[in-house]
Design an enzyme around this catalytic site. Sequence first.
Site, PDB file in Angstrom:
ATOM      1  N   GLU A 165       1.012  -0.670   0.362  1.00  0.00           N
ATOM      2  CA  GLU A 165      -0.275   0.307   0.258  1.00  0.00           C
ATOM      3  C   GLU A 165       1.517   1.112  -0.295  1.00  0.00           C
ATOM      4  O   GLU A 165       1.761   1.436   0.845  1.00  0.00           O
ATOM      5  CB  GLU A 165      -0.579  -0.365   1.906  1.00  0.00           C
ATOM      6  N   THR A 214      -5.676   3.044  -5.480  1.00  0.00           N
ATOM      7  CA  THR A 214      -5.905   1.133  -5.500  1.00  0.00           C
ATOM      8  C   THR A 214      -6.364   0.443  -6.733  1.00  0.00           C
ATOM      9  O   THR A 214      -5.537  -0.441  -7.335  1.00  0.00           O
ATOM     10  CB  THR A 214      -6.121   0.865  -3.722  1.00  0.00           C
ATOM     11  N   HIS A 241      -1.068   3.455   4.792  1.00  0.00           N
ATOM     12  CA  HIS A 241      -1.662   3.924   4.023  1.00  0.00           C
ATOM     13  C   HIS A 241      -2.157   5.531   4.648  1.00  0.00           C
ATOM     14  O   HIS A 241      -2.147   5.799   6.078  1.00  0.00           O
ATOM     15  CB  HIS A 241      -3.017   3.528   3.998  1.00  0.00           C
ATOM     16  N   ASP A 289       1.132   0.282  -4.552  1.00  0.00           N
ATOM     17  CA  ASP A 289       0.125   0.452  -5.592  1.00  0.00           C
ATOM     18  C   ASP A 289       0.275   1.884  -6.588  1.00  0.00           C
ATOM     19  O   ASP A 289      -0.017   2.107  -7.296  1.00  0.00           O
ATOM     20  CB  ASP A 289      -1.383   0.248  -5.457  1.00  0.00           C
ATOM     21  N   HIS A 290       0.803   3.048  -5.699  1.00  0.00           N
ATOM     22  CA  HIS A 290       0.717   4.469  -6.111  1.00  0.00           C
ATOM     23  C   HIS A 290       1.528   5.221  -4.784  1.00  0.00           C
ATOM     24  O   HIS A 290       2.103   4.657  -3.979  1.00  0.00           O
ATOM     25  CB  HIS A 290      -0.248   4.772  -6.087  1.00  0.00           C
TER      26      HIS A 290
HETATM   27  C1  GP9 Z   1      -9.175   0.218   0.908  1.00  0.00           C
HETATM   28  C2  GP9 Z   1      -7.379   0.107   0.756  1.00  0.00           C
HETATM   29  C3  GP9 Z   1      -7.247   1.801   0.003  1.00  0.00           C
HETATM   30  O1  GP9 Z   1      -9.717  -0.951   0.590  1.00  0.00           O
HETATM   31  O2  GP9 Z   1      -7.565  -0.633  -0.606  1.00  0.00           O
HETATM   32  O3  GP9 Z   1      -7.450   1.986  -0.820  1.00  0.00           O
HETATM   33  P1  GP9 Z   1      -6.830   3.067  -1.732  1.00  0.00           P
HETATM   34  O4  GP9 Z   1      -7.503   4.348  -0.929  1.00  0.00           O
HETATM   35  O5  GP9 Z   1      -5.416   3.200  -1.565  1.00  0.00           O
HETATM   36  O6  GP9 Z   1      -7.615   4.077  -2.836  1.00  0.00           O
HETATM   37 MN    MN Z   2      -3.750   1.972  -2.406  1.00  0.00          MN
END
Ligand code: GP9
Ligand code: MN
Length: 684
Positions: free
Chosen positions: A261, A305, A421, A480-481
């Site tokens: 994440e 995500t 996150h 992911d980002h």
């Molecule tokens: C929530 C998680 C977060 O289930 O995958 O998503 P994001 O905010 O990173 O797009």
């Molecule tokens: Mn994410």
Amino acid sequence: MSGKIKGSTNKLNTVFGFYLLVVLLFCVKTYIAYQTEFTLGAKGSVQQFLLAINPIPAALLLFGIALYFRGRLVYWLMIVIDLIQSIWIFANIIYYREFSDFLTFSVIKGSGDVQNNLGKSIGQIIRPTDFLVFLDIIVLVVLLLTHVIRVDVRPFKRRYALVLSVLAFSLMGAEYGMANADRSGLLTRTFDNNYIVKYLGLNEYAAFNAYQTQKESATRAHANASDLTSVKKFVNRNRVSPNVKYYGQAKGKNVIIIHLESFQQFLINYKVDGKEVTPNLNKFYKNKNTLSFDNFYNQVAQGKTSDAEMMLENSLYGLPQGSAMTTYGTQNTFQAAPAILSQKGYTTAAFHGDVPSFWNRDNTYKSWGYEYFFSSSYYKTKPDYSVGYGLKDKIFFKQASQYLDQLPQPFYAKLITLTNHYPYELDKQNTDFPATKTGDKTVDPYVQTAHYLDEAFGEFLTYLKTSGLYKNSVIMLYGDHYGISDNHRAAIAHLLGKKSVNEYDLAQFQKVPLMIHSAGLKGGIDHTYGGEIDVLPTLMDLLGVKDNNTIQFGQDLLSNKRNQVVAFRDGDFVTPKYTKVGSTVYQTSTGKKLTLTSQQKKQITKLQNYVTTELSLSDRVIEGDLLRFYTPKGFTKVNKKDYNYKYINGMAKLKAAEKKYPTSVLAKRNGKAVPYKTDAPELK
Ligand code: GP9
Ligand code: MN
């Protein structure tokens, strides 16, 4: 006393009094349903407040429609309007109990194959108490029929009705303003149906979903099979032949994907106060059997995500606005990695310690052919097990491993982490790493949650070794980002040891790690330029799965023939030579701003054409649901009805699979559990 009662029934004997009573009863029951039937996760006073008041504006508006009419009709109209709204609550209560999500119009329409199998088990889901939703209506009808409340036939002034409608709309606007201030992009980014209900209300959700479904079916209706011609032409022209040194090198192995994440490439080998932030990942990065890519970019837009997941498993881009998973995930036809591999004998499973409705994963994963989705209900939880969106990574990995052990091999498993996150919060007991000192409060704890994620990964890696999975699996990790957005320029400069950062630096800051490990694989740091769109073809080639007829926009990262054009969702791009941001072009190797020669101008125009075409064709595939018109040879269309992710179904399925194919880690160990070591303080 009796005078008091009389006084209040007197007020109720006016149209306006009755209207207020109906509104009040309706709002109270909606609120009770919110609290008892749904898990909306209202945190903090703003969200609690919005949850409590959000039924009011829509109730004022909808019941207010009756006020434009005359006589007895006004009363019965209010009852009918109440009944319709109550049926909506009732239906959602039942649906939510089964799917932890709200009903959508595409599910109701049941067009295509999205019905979700509700009919089968409806008798088992319904509880007698669910009918209490209609209680207020029954009471109102009885009061009217017994003349305890007398019908007031005097006409209600239309002027006042109009004032009420205007008031209702203004309240809705105010509510939306507050909601959007608390969660920006609520409707544009469309995270989760739970959010819309929590912030805006069940009726507003219905309206928004109806609008979305309408928009989506319109683009679908306009598309036809011939739209695929240009897509196929583009994809086939840009398909690259795989690298013979790597093709099929991991054939038949399990695939374990770890979604890191918000994890950026700069964290690799990064130090704070002389200490590595991610020692375990750094070691894995340098492992002789790990292919690591150091010019690999995230290409997400608003869907964050979900965009990453869409690219990684479909080689299709996310949309310029919103999330393709939420808008098109339920209805569309896909040819995603889980479906491709399950048709090659793989068991497929996704793991995530958040509610299944986020990013519409519960529906989208069915369209992608995931057999299992181990989301929040599959994990034991206590108040201190979670932070932010869900389970803390260490606890998540440990509990996920118990399901991983039970999957028949070979399997394709994706584990989505969460703790790293925004806003990067972590309790004291888990924080054993110094924060950075940029002075930006959002940025500074980022390395601490990243460090926690790294420790969690370290523990999981040990488990993979103990279980034997390390040897017979491809282990793929990706960020992911970005975790630090462009709004934090000063802090980014500080982190990178620069005086300031410009657009070029920010583009390069979009790099995220991609590591692919497989025992015996020739590893090393690969400098090829690529992005998330390229992962699926890379993985398929490593697994030796032929993909010469698929609709995928990426190119195998290991191929020598790839064009190395990394498209960002806004149309900017990076190549080994050029980094183009807006109207400025930089030299990628030096970051120098270029004054373009006519030769270079031509090259840039050509590259820009490629990027724009690629993005728009990918959008056309998703918005027109074009894959429904084309099934590649050797691929069978996914039937969404085959899947059910509810806990009891998942467990029953695992058990049955275990019997039929005793190839899981657990079966191979004769049922002896794999020990899992973690230092998670919560589990001590
Ligand atoms: C929530 C998680 C977060 O289930 O995958 O998503 P994001 O905010 O990173 O797009
Ligand atoms: Mn994410």
